[in-house]
Design a protein around this motif. Structure first.
Motif, PDB file in Angstrom:
ATOM      1  N   PHE A 201      23.597 -18.996  12.780  1.00 58.41           N
ATOM      2  CA  PHE A 201      24.260 -18.371  13.924  1.00 58.41           C
ATOM      3  C   PHE A 201      23.666 -18.907  15.227  1.00 58.41           C
ATOM      4  N   ASP A 202      24.529 -19.401  16.102  1.00 59.78           N
ATOM      5  CA  ASP A 202      24.048 -19.905  17.388  1.00 59.78           C
ATOM      6  C   ASP A 202      24.333 -18.934  18.532  1.00 59.78           C
ATOM      7  N   TYR A 203      24.878 -17.763  18.192  1.00 60.83           N
ATOM      8  CA  TYR A 203      25.179 -16.768  19.226  1.00 60.83           C
ATOM      9  C   TYR A 203      24.872 -15.378  18.679  1.00 60.83           C
ATOM     10  N   ARG A 204      23.601 -15.009  18.799  1.00 60.48           N
ATOM     11  CA  ARG A 204      23.170 -13.666  18.394  1.00 60.48           C
ATOM     12  C   ARG A 204      22.048 -13.231  19.335  1.00 60.48           C
ATOM     13  N   TYR A 205      22.253 -12.092  20.020  1.00 59.65           N
ATOM     14  CA  TYR A 205      21.264 -11.572  20.952  1.00 59.65           C
ATOM     15  C   TYR A 205      20.693 -10.257  20.416  1.00 59.65           C
ATOM     16  N   TYR A 206      19.384 -10.145  20.525  1.00 60.38           N
ATOM     17  CA  TYR A 206      18.712  -8.897  20.170  1.00 60.38           C
ATOM     18  C   TYR A 206      18.196  -8.229  21.444  1.00 60.38           C
ATOM     19  N   LEU A 207      18.345  -6.916  21.502  1.00 60.19           N
ATOM     20  CA  LEU A 207      17.749  -6.118  22.566  1.00 60.19           C
ATOM     21  C   LEU A 207      16.354  -5.699  22.113  1.00 60.19           C
TER      22      LEU A 207
END
Length: 281
Positions: A201-207
């Motif tokens: 995955f090249d588009y995954r953001y974690y808070l």
């Protein structure tokens, strides 16, 4: 003759009868005035001063005692006092604290805060003294204010730093530097986004929540997910919102061949200690 004597006797008894003394009304006055000696006694009874006195006595082998310097100023019908407390040494007076008091306010005793020079209550001084000093962070502060919605990807420009918060190694994708995007401070912690763009995955953001340079909470909030082992054109697009009260809503659009099939929401709460807790519906 007897009649004359009998007539005189009642007059004698009346004349000799003692009258009861009238008691004077006693007006009691209450003195509500406190003097410097009263405030010095209050100061000596503070636990902090007792501790300092014990330490001073130990260091000087019983020769050193807590001393006072008092400056009195006449104000109307009373006195204002500036009371310095410290060690009255053989060469000079070493001031530990400076207190402020007024003779007409017996229950009010204030202490000087050394940084600002302001006089504050004993309770506030204790609170400030007991608060731990927050370690300096190597992360930049976010410029956004809550509430926050998912930002356009073009605006999310990740910063790189050699500073590694505790627990950050699992979010570096094997790189030496830590990449992050600062969102906003919240209740003494930092809210940041980190990219997890390694692997499939090249588009995954974690808070992430960062408290005292330690990562405490994490939550996947934005990006695209699919099953790499299947070719069924199913994808999930996630986005997020964070309210002013720290409630996080993650919205996921489930698609098939690019067409939306259903939308689901999951809810979380950022606690005061930085943990991100799911809210069960």
């Amino acid at each position: 003759m007897y009649k004359l004597l009998l007539g005189i006797l009642p007059l004698l008894f009346v004349g000799c009868k003692k009258e009861k003394a009238v008691e004077k009304e006693i007006v009691k006055t209450i003195d509500n005035t406190c003097y410097s000696s009263d405030f010095m006694e209050k100061i000596l009874n503070l636990e902090e001063i007792k501790s300092e006195a014990k330490f001073l006595e130990s260091e000087t082998k019983g020769k050193g005692k807590i001393g006072f310097l008092v400056d009195s100023t006449k104000v109307n019908n009373g006195w204002d006092y500036s009371i310095s407390v410290g060690y009255n040494g053989p060469d000079r007076f070493e001031t530990y604290h400076i207190f402020q008091a007024s003779s007409d306010q017996c229950n009010s005793l204030k202490i000087m805060e050394p940084v600002s020079g302001d006089y504050i209550s004993i309770e506030k001084w204790r609170q400030m003294t007991n608060e731990s000093v927050q370690p300096e962070s190597g992360l930049k502060k976010g410029k956004y204010n809550l509430p926050i919605e998912s930002l356009p990807r073009v605006d999310v420009k990740f910063l790189e730093t050699d500073f590694l918060p505790e627990g950050s190694q699992q979010y570096t994708c094997g790189e030496l530097k830590f990449r992050y995007f600062p969102l906003t401070p919240y209740k003494g912690m930092d809210l940041i986004l980190v990219p997890m763009d390694c692997g499939d995955f090249d588009y995954r953001y974690y808070l992430l929540t960062v408290v005292e340079n330690k990562i405490v909470g994490e939550l996947y909030v934005e990006g695209i997910w699919f099953d790499p082992g299947k070719d069924d054109k199913k994808e999930e697009f996630s986005s997020y919102e964070i309210s002013k009260s720290g409630k996080v809503t993650v919205t996921t659009d489930h698609t098939l061949d690019g067409e939306s099939q259903s939308i689901t929401n999951a809810y979380y709460q950022i606690s005061d200690d930085g943990k991100i807790i799911e809210i069960k519906k």
